[in-house]
Design a protein around this motif. Structure first.
Motif, mmCIF file in Angstrom:
data_model
loop_
_atom_site.group_PDB
_atom_site.id
_atom_site.type_symbol
_atom_site.label_atom_id
_atom_site.label_comp_id
_atom_site.label_asym_id
_atom_site.label_seq_id
_atom_site.Cartn_x
_atom_site.Cartn_y
_atom_site.Cartn_z
ATOM 1 N N GLU A 1 0.847 -1.184 0.000
ATOM 2 C CA GLU A 1 0.000 0.000 0.000
ATOM 3 C C GLU A 1 0.894 1.249 0.000
ATOM 4 O O GLU A 1 1.299 1.737 1.056
ATOM 5 N N GLU B 1 0.440 4.380 -0.526
ATOM 6 C CA GLU B 1 -0.033 5.608 0.094
ATOM 7 C C GLU B 1 0.182 5.606 1.611
ATOM 8 O O GLU B 1 0.279 6.663 2.243
ATOM 9 N N THR B 2 0.284 4.409 2.199
ATOM 10 C CA THR B 2 0.523 4.313 3.648
ATOM 11 C C THR B 2 1.885 3.705 3.979
ATOM 12 O O THR B 2 2.261 3.652 5.152
#
Length: 412
Positions: free
Chosen positions: A144, A146-147
């Motif tokens: 992921e 974005e995180t």
């Protein structure tokens, strides 16, 4: 159940244990014989192997011990068996990229899945067990960005070990020591860390062979990063004779990590005709032609220690110059890298030209001939050929298996 039936049941279970133990004991007895054979071969200090071989007889200083390597390789061909766990579904399992910077990972997985070399369908017959997940695919499908969360990757590996350790006895009997994973992604070490026994006990075959990040050469194996965007190597092999190579040293590559920053910062703007360093090649200039017209090819680490430029240099018959810290080059337990490459410490980047100019013409010609000789061990073939990179990776795994003695966990 009657007492007679209970007694009969115990006998049946015991016979199964004895049968499994006897197969394991036969395997271990055979490996003991192999170890002795290799040790005897290592006593022969000739530069040329004394063993017969119709395809290739290892010889010369590119090997730490040509005779011991040859004996080990021949024994591997006779004895080595790999069981590939069937559990898991593509694209994350039993799959990998074959035309990218991570092609070493994908091609090895696909070749094992074909079942033409070393593999067995009988897990009791196997000497090692392959965990067929691709770290490249784990990152592609589960990371992921974005995180920056990698927990899903870790959970997948943990769950997979739970499945195979619950279904089969092999992981538990050795705590994973006769199991191996293979990864050319930078995150191979991180992925293995989610399972402590995988990190500390299993054979990890990694491009990112960094001793400062837990790479242990006695149990882990380094393998080469090979960037095959086209999928083939034929057009990459060879180059002009040494007398027609006009460039002393060459590198081209974008800023990618601290070592490359130091290299580019020191040499990019000097425009030195001998040491040609670019972050981006001028329009119309061919990267491969530059490699093939250079005597030495600079191979600095990027964010991680491995670099595809090492194999690109070997393909171009250019003496590789390794600039890295804490890196274990591929097949180091067999190959004598000092005989066909230059290793420069990061602190000596300002002295590259002085160091390379200090290599005599006679010494350079010897090293360049050895690069041509060692090339066979790094070539990727559509169908693997003896002594090529696929077989050398297997040989590295084979050597690690020789380092351990497996017993069932209930044995003393």
């Amino acid at each position: 159940m009657s007492k007679n039936n209970e007694s009969e049941s115990v006998v049946i279970v015991t016979s199964k244990i004895v049968k499994k133990n006897s197969k394991l004991e036969r395997n271990e007895a055979n490996l003991a014989r192999v170890r002795s054979s290799i040790k005897q071969a290592a006593l022969v200090r000739n530069l040329t192997s004394t063993h017969q071989d119709p395809d290739y007889v290892p010889h010369g200083p590119i090997y730490r011990n040509a005779n011991a390597f040859h004996r080990s390789y021949l024994e591997m061909e006779k004895v080595f068996k790999i069981y590939v766990y069937k559990e898991g579904e593509p694209p994350i399992f039993h799959n990998g990229p074959c035309r990218s910077i991570y092609s070493s990972e994908g091609r090895f997985i696909h070749e094992l899945e074909k079942g033409n070399f070393y593999t067995t369908e009988d897990p009791d017959e196997a000497l090692v067990y392959f965990l067929p997940f691709s770290v490249v695919m784990l990152v592609q499908y589960l990371y992921e960005p974005e995180t920056s969360n990698t927990d899903a990757i870790g959970r997948t590996v943990v769950d997979y070990i739970d499945v195979i350790s619950g279904k089969y006895p092999y992981w538990n009997r050795s705590l994973g020591a006769d199991h191996f994973m293979l990864s050319c992604h930078d995150w191979g070490p991180r992925t293995s860390s989610y399972v402590p026994h995988l990190f500390h006990k299993s054979i990890r075959v990694l491009c990112n062979a960094n001793t400062s990040e837990g790479f242990n050469p006695s149990k882990d194996a380094s393998f080469p990063e090979i960037n095959l965007l086209t999928g083939e190597v034929e057009g990459l092999l060879g180059g002009p004779s040494p007398s027609h190579r006009s460039i002393l040293a060459f590198f081209a590559g974008r800023l990618h990590g601290y070592i490359r920053y130091l290299l580019l910062n020191e040499w990019k703007d000097k425009r030195d005709p001998d040491v040609q360093v670019f972050d981006q090649l001028p329009k119309g200039v061919s990267y491969m032609s530059k490699l093939k017209n250079s005597r030495f090819c600079l191979c600095p680490s990027g964010y991680e220690v491995a670099s595809p430029r090492i194999v690109e240099a070997i393909y171009a018959e250019c003496v590789p110059v390794l600039i890295s810290d804490n890196y274990v080059p591929p097949f180091s337990d067999v190959l004598n890298w000092k005989s066909f490459s230059i290793q420069i410490a990061v602190k000596d980047i300002p002295n590259i030209k002085k160091i390379l100019m200090g290599v005599s013409q006679r010494q350079y010609l010897r090293m360049q001939r050895r690069v041509k000789q060692v090339q066979r061990h790094f070539v990727v073939n559509a169908t693997p050929k003896r002594y090529d990179v696929f077989h050398m990776i297997n040989h590295s795994i084979w050597l690690r298996r020789l380092n351990i003695h497996v017993r069932y966990f209930h044995q003393s």
